[in-house]
Design an enzyme around this catalytic site. Structure first.
Site, short mmCIF file in Angstrom:
data_model
loop_
_atom_site.label_atom_id
_atom_site.label_comp_id
_atom_site.label_asym_id
_atom_site.label_seq_id
_atom_site.Cartn_x
_atom_site.Cartn_y
_atom_site.Cartn_z
N SER A 151 -7.84 61.07 -23.24
CA SER A 151 -8.63 60.78 -24.44
C SER A 151 -10.11 61.08 -24.16
O SER A 151 -10.50 61.22 -22.99
CB SER A 151 -8.46 59.29 -24.78
OG SER A 151 -9.42 58.86 -25.71
N TYR A 164 -7.89 50.21 -24.26
CA TYR A 164 -7.64 51.64 -24.47
C TYR A 164 -8.48 52.47 -23.51
O TYR A 164 -8.00 53.38 -22.84
CB TYR A 164 -7.94 52.02 -25.92
CG TYR A 164 -7.51 53.42 -26.29
CD1 TYR A 164 -6.18 53.69 -26.62
CD2 TYR A 164 -8.42 54.47 -26.31
CE1 TYR A 164 -5.77 54.98 -26.96
CE2 TYR A 164 -8.03 55.76 -26.64
CZ TYR A 164 -6.71 56.01 -26.97
OH TYR A 164 -6.30 57.29 -27.30
P1 NAP Z 1 0.56 57.94 -33.24
O1 NAP Z 1 0.76 58.83 -34.40
O2 NAP Z 1 0.28 56.50 -33.44
O3 NAP Z 1 1.79 58.13 -32.23
C1 NAP Z 1 1.94 57.32 -31.10
C2 NAP Z 1 3.31 57.54 -30.53
O4 NAP Z 1 3.52 56.62 -29.42
C3 NAP Z 1 4.41 57.22 -31.54
O5 NAP Z 1 5.50 58.08 -31.34
C4 NAP Z 1 4.80 55.81 -31.16
O6 NAP Z 1 6.07 55.41 -31.57
C5 NAP Z 1 4.72 55.91 -29.65
N1 NAP Z 1 4.71 54.59 -29.06
C6 NAP Z 1 3.78 53.63 -29.22
N2 NAP Z 1 4.16 52.51 -28.55
C7 NAP Z 1 5.35 52.79 -27.98
C8 NAP Z 1 6.25 52.04 -27.19
N3 NAP Z 1 6.02 50.76 -26.83
N4 NAP Z 1 7.39 52.63 -26.77
C9 NAP Z 1 7.67 53.90 -27.12
N5 NAP Z 1 6.86 54.65 -27.88
C10 NAP Z 1 5.72 54.10 -28.30
O7 NAP Z 1 -0.69 58.45 -32.40
P2 NAP Z 1 -1.11 59.86 -31.82
O8 NAP Z 1 -2.51 60.06 -32.19
O9 NAP Z 1 -0.11 60.91 -32.10
O10 NAP Z 1 -1.09 59.48 -30.27
C11 NAP Z 1 -0.41 60.20 -29.29
C12 NAP Z 1 -1.18 60.08 -27.98
O11 NAP Z 1 -2.44 60.73 -28.11
C13 NAP Z 1 -1.49 58.65 -27.57
O12 NAP Z 1 -1.38 58.52 -26.16
C14 NAP Z 1 -2.94 58.48 -28.00
O13 NAP Z 1 -3.60 57.49 -27.28
C15 NAP Z 1 -3.46 59.86 -27.69
N6 NAP Z 1 -4.70 60.24 -28.34
C16 NAP Z 1 -4.80 60.32 -29.69
C17 NAP Z 1 -6.01 60.73 -30.24
C18 NAP Z 1 -6.19 60.85 -31.71
O14 NAP Z 1 -7.34 61.12 -32.13
N7 NAP Z 1 -5.18 60.73 -32.53
C19 NAP Z 1 -7.08 61.04 -29.43
C20 NAP Z 1 -6.94 60.94 -28.06
C21 NAP Z 1 -5.74 60.56 -27.52
P3 NAP Z 1 6.23 54.60 -32.97
O15 NAP Z 1 6.08 55.61 -34.06
O16 NAP Z 1 7.59 54.03 -32.85
O17 NAP Z 1 5.15 53.56 -32.99
#
Ligand code: NAP
Length: 259
Positions: A151, A164
């Site tokens: 991140s 986080y």
């Molecule tokens: P998202 O749409 O909220 O997706 C998160 C994913 O993680 C979902 O598939 C969720 O499953 C899964 N997850 C959460 N808790 C879990 C658990 N206890 N067991 C199994 N699966 C779990 O968010 P995203 O933005 O795509 O995030 C993906 C990654 O990118 C994360 O590591 C996040 O920190 C990172 N990230 C995102 C951004 C951003 O701007 N979006 C920036 C930097 C890094 P459910 O659908 O079942 O909850």
């Protein structure tokens, strides 16, 4: 079909955590587009992902909660990786540790539960799944690829997101630590650090007009990232093109860190 053989993932299998939505889904589709079969580790139904992967001519297998796919639980990593391999003829080549959560609250009031859950999913599960994958790569005698999702808060402090920031800073350090130990085994461990991307994870920020405006004003590219903006980075790090890249965290951030 990839334009360059170095980026071709045909015949490889990639395990992607949390690919029912957001960045994980986009990366799974990008890997499939480059030729990989996909095993999803999901706790939620991945909807039409299997059909979307099949439309690209690849196979999608989902390992669901029955196998302990809730990554906040400590157990299960070895079983999950074994099940992933068994689902695709015994061999995996790539692990993408994408699943992650965020909890927003002032540090002074931050709850132990919000600390523990974020650290468990964002860092503990990343270590355990990486270890289980590396053990499998060694048993296979194949080497392999691990790509973690870091991140901007692997580099910066952030505000109101202490667990986080701690977890994602940990992901950057862990990526280096594992790369040092596992490069001699033919395992490349790297990370992608997405900038501000439009997913569920950032919905609250985009709904807050003031925060949204401030974030957009600071992104040199002038827009939120789209999940598909990660396609090039994930295919690169999963492919032979990155064979001499170890321990690197690649920002895909519209220039945020350059500012
Ligand atoms: P998202 O749409 O909220 O997706 C998160 C994913 O993680 C979902 O598939 C969720 O499953 C899964 N997850 C959460 N808790 C879990 C658990 N206890 N067991 C199994 N699966 C779990 O968010 P995203 O933005 O795509 O995030 C993906 C990654 O990118 C994360 O590591 C996040 O920190 C990172 N990230 C995102 C951004 C951003 O701007 N979006 C920036 C930097 C890094 P459910 O659908 O079942 O909850």
């Amino acid at each position: 079909m990839s334009t360059l053989p170095l980026f071709d993932l045909a015949g490889r299998t990639a395990v992607v955590t949390g690919c029912n939505t957001g960045l994980g889904r986009a990366m799974a589709l990008g890997l499939a587009q480059a030729g990989a079969d996909i095993v999803g580790i999901n706790r939620s139904d991945p909807g039409d992902l299997a059909a979307a992967v099949a439309a690209l001519g690849r196979r999608y297998v989902d390992l669901n909660a029955d196998l302990g796919a809730d990554l906040s639980d400590r157990g299960g990593a070895t079983d999950l990786m074994a099940a992933a391999a068994a689902a695709v003829d015994g061999r995996i080549d790539v692990l993408v540790n994408n699943a992650g959560i965020i909890r927003r609250q002032a540090a002074i009031d931050f709850s132990e539960a919000d600390w523990d859950e974020v650290m468990a999913v964002n860092l503990g599960a990343v270590f355990r799944l990486s270890q289980a994958a590396a053990q499998r790569f060694v048993t296979q005698g194949s080497g392999g690829r691990i790509v973690n999702v870091a991140s901007m808060l692997s580099f910066q402090g952030g505000v109101r997101v202490p667990s986080y920031t701690a977890s994602k800073s940990g992901v950057l350090g862990l990526t280096r630590a594992l790369a040092n130990e596992w490069a001699p085994l033919g395992i490349n461990v790297n990370a992608i650090a997405p900038g501000y991307m439009s997913t569920n994870n950032t919905a609250a920020l985009r709904e807050d007009a003031q925060r949204n405006e401030a974030i957009l004003a600071r992104i040199p590219a002038g827009r939120w990232g789209d999940p598909q903006d990660l396609t090039g980075a994930i295919v690169f790090l999963a492919s032979d093109a990155a064979r001499y890249v170890h321990g690197h965290t690649l920002a895909v951030d519209g220039g945020w860190l350059a500012r």
